[in-house]
Design a protein around this motif. Structure first.
Motif, short mmCIF file in Angstrom:
data_model
loop_
_atom_site.label_atom_id
_atom_site.label_comp_id
_atom_site.label_asym_id
_atom_site.label_seq_id
_atom_site.Cartn_x
_atom_site.Cartn_y
_atom_site.Cartn_z
N ALA A 85 0.80 -1.22 0.00
CA ALA A 85 0.00 0.00 0.00
C ALA A 85 0.84 1.27 0.00
N SER A 86 2.16 1.15 -0.06
CA SER A 86 3.01 2.34 0.03
C SER A 86 4.39 2.03 -0.54
N LYS A 87 5.16 3.08 -0.71
CA LYS A 87 6.55 2.93 -1.17
C LYS A 87 7.35 2.04 -0.24
N SER A 88 7.25 2.26 1.06
CA SER A 88 8.04 1.48 2.02
C SER A 88 7.68 0.01 1.99
N GLU A 89 6.39 -0.29 1.85
CA GLU A 89 5.99 -1.69 1.78
C GLU A 89 6.53 -2.34 0.51
N ILE A 90 6.45 -1.64 -0.60
CA ILE A 90 7.01 -2.17 -1.85
C ILE A 90 8.51 -2.42 -1.70
N GLN A 91 9.20 -1.45 -1.08
CA GLN A 91 10.65 -1.58 -0.91
C GLN A 91 10.99 -2.78 -0.04
N GLN A 92 10.23 -3.01 1.02
CA GLN A 92 10.49 -4.15 1.89
C GLN A 92 10.44 -5.46 1.11
N ILE A 93 9.46 -5.59 0.22
CA ILE A 93 9.31 -6.82 -0.54
C ILE A 93 10.41 -6.95 -1.60
N LEU A 94 10.70 -5.86 -2.30
CA LEU A 94 11.75 -5.90 -3.32
C LEU A 94 13.10 -6.23 -2.70
N ASP A 95 13.35 -5.73 -1.48
CA ASP A 95 14.63 -5.99 -0.81
C ASP A 95 14.82 -7.47 -0.50
N LEU A 96 13.74 -8.24 -0.48
CA LEU A 96 13.85 -9.69 -0.26
C LEU A 96 14.20 -10.43 -1.55
N GLY A 97 14.23 -9.69 -2.65
CA GLY A 97 14.51 -10.33 -3.94
C GLY A 97 13.28 -10.82 -4.65
N VAL A 98 12.10 -10.42 -4.17
CA VAL A 98 10.85 -10.82 -4.81
C VAL A 98 10.70 -10.06 -6.12
N ASP A 99 10.28 -10.78 -7.17
CA ASP A 99 10.10 -10.15 -8.47
C ASP A 99 8.94 -9.15 -8.42
N PRO A 100 9.05 -7.99 -9.08
CA PRO A 100 7.97 -7.00 -9.07
C PRO A 100 6.62 -7.54 -9.56
N SER A 101 6.66 -8.59 -10.37
CA SER A 101 5.41 -9.17 -10.87
C SER A 101 4.60 -9.83 -9.76
N ARG A 102 5.22 -10.04 -8.59
CA ARG A 102 4.54 -10.66 -7.46
C ARG A 102 4.04 -9.61 -6.47
N ILE A 103 3.89 -8.37 -6.92
CA ILE A 103 3.40 -7.28 -6.07
C ILE A 103 2.21 -6.61 -6.74
N ILE A 104 1.16 -6.36 -5.97
CA ILE A 104 0.09 -5.48 -6.41
C ILE A 104 0.09 -4.26 -5.51
N TYR A 105 0.12 -3.08 -6.12
CA TYR A 105 0.04 -1.83 -5.38
C TYR A 105 -1.45 -1.54 -5.20
N ALA A 106 -2.01 -2.05 -4.10
CA ALA A 106 -3.46 -2.14 -3.96
C ALA A 106 -4.07 -1.01 -3.14
N ASN A 107 -3.42 0.14 -3.14
CA ASN A 107 -3.99 1.32 -2.48
C ASN A 107 -4.68 2.16 -3.56
#
Length: 411
Positions: A85-107
């Motif tokens: 739901a935010s930049k910081s949440e996206i960053q936390q997931i990307l920092d784990l090496g998760v591919d961006p295709s496994r993220i929905i920005y659902a805000n």
């Protein structure tokens, strides 16, 4: 994964055994700060159970519910995707090496700099529910893939009715889809959320039916509609109704009717509390007690307790289930008589109250009590008001599941 504060076990024990072990450890080391036990096996089991009951529905864990680093790492290694739901949440997931295709920005209402961050990191799947949001997205991320979020006509019974804040009504959907088409934006599906901690499974059937109608409108306008997001709302404790089994029966039936597999529509969902609520348990210390006697002073009329954790710490969620708060002594020594009690947190605020008329055995100052099912919307909402300490976190995991964590799984 690092092993600090993680106990790998070969023999599965009860949650009570884990709590008793850690309380004994803290007592021996002279520590009386609150502690939390995290059962990683419980999360792994619930993740697998999701795909057993809802094989067509891809799990996007709602990070806002509990963003504990170890738990998020576990879900990522299992192959889970994420609702951010935010930049910081996206960053936390990307920092784990998760591919961006496994993220929905659902805000559905996004800060502009956060949209820019999503674009710079290829997180292109996001929701919208208004004309102004379309304007922002067109200006900042014109190549994003969009889901139109709507709110169901059915009044959903939920602890938190998210329809008060997010989602267009059905009658607005056509205009928003036409506006997106004129702006040359790419709408690829529909999203809804029945409300956090939803109390009626029928909310899913009504919403899926409406989603089908909006899908059809989108296709008529010329969009390639390929994703349905059925959101969150799934209960976290097995004693709660509807259970995941009850929700799954209705969801699967409705998907087969309105979105059959032959249509090749990708179905996703955003569970949060379902995965983590029951996996976390707290042990808190009785730091104060006041005995209130009857007028003739012959017996105890009421007891007031102060604990070392409260509303401003791990128990903010108590506000939503006042009648559901319960706690039990870690030391199971026999006690017959119970007393009407008030339970306070440790701060100097009079609203830091966990229960006002709960019947408890007489507890001693320094005694430990257990509070179960605290994993959802607890630590992410906690504060350090009065500079009270956060609880010490201890994680337990079977050796088989710990080994499994080294490799991502295909659900």
């Amino acid at each position: 994964m690092e092993d600090n504060n993680v106990l790998i076990v070969d023999v599965r024990r009860s949650r009570t055994d884990y709590i008793t072990r850690q309380v004994k450890f803290q007592t021996e080391t002279g520590t009386d700060d609150p502690l939390v036990i995290v059962d990683i096996d419980e999360i792994v089991e619930r993740y697998r159970r999701w795909y057993k009951l809802l094989p067509r529905v891809k799990l996007f864990y709602a990070l806002k519910c509990n963003n504990d680093e170890r738990i998020v790492n576990v879900i990522a290694r299992l192959g889970g995707s994420f609702d951010c739901a935010s930049k910081s949440e996206i960053q936390q997931i990307l920092d784990l090496g998760v591919d961006p295709s496994r993220i929905i920005y659902a805000n559905p209402c996004k800060q502009m700099s956060h949209i820019t961050y999503a674009r710079e990191h290829d997180v292109d799947l996001m929701t919208f529910d208004s004309e102004d949001e379309l304007v922002k997205i067109k200006m900042l991320y014109g190549s994003a893939r969009l889901l139109l979020r709507f709110r169901s006509k059915l009044i959903c019974k939920a602890m938190y009715d998210l329809g008060k804040k997010f989602g267009c009504i059905f009658e607005e959907a056509t205009d928003l889809l036409l506006s997106a088409k004129r702006k040359d934006l790419d709408v690829i599906g529909v999203s809804f959320h029945v409300g956090s901690n939803c109390l009626n499974a029928d909310a899913f059937s009504s919403s899926i039916k409406e989603a089908r109608m909006i899908f059809d409108i989108g296709q008529q306008i010329g969009f390639v509609m390929e994703i349905l997001d059925i959101g969150g709302g799934y209960r976290g404790r097995d004693c709660d109704r509807p259970t995941l089994e009850e929700n799954a029966a209705i969801i699967n039936q409705c998907l087969d009717e309105y979105f059959p597999e032959a249509d090749r529509v990708k179905i996703i969902a955003e569970p949060g509390r379902y995965l983590v609520e029951s996996a976390f348990s707290a042990a808190v210390n009785v730091i104060g007690r006041k005995l209130v006697y009857t007028n003739d002073k012959s017996s105890i009329d009421h007891v007031m307790y102060n604990l070392n954790d409260g509303i401003y710490g791990s128990f903010n969620w108590v506000n939503e289930i006042k009648d559901g708060f319960s706690m039990s002594p870690v030391n199971k020594k026999a006690r017959q008589e119970k007393h009407s009690s008030t339970v306070w947190g440790p701060t100097c605020c009079c609203t830091d109250c966990l229960a006002t008329d709960i019947h408890l055995p007489l507890l001693e100052v320094g005694e430990w009590v257990n509070v179960s099912d605290i994993g959802a919307y607890s630590f992410c909402l906690s504060t350090t008001f009065n500079s009270m300490p956060h609880p010490n976190m201890y994680y337990f995991c079977s050796r088989d599941n710990w080994t499994l964590m080294k490799y991502p799984l295909d659900p």
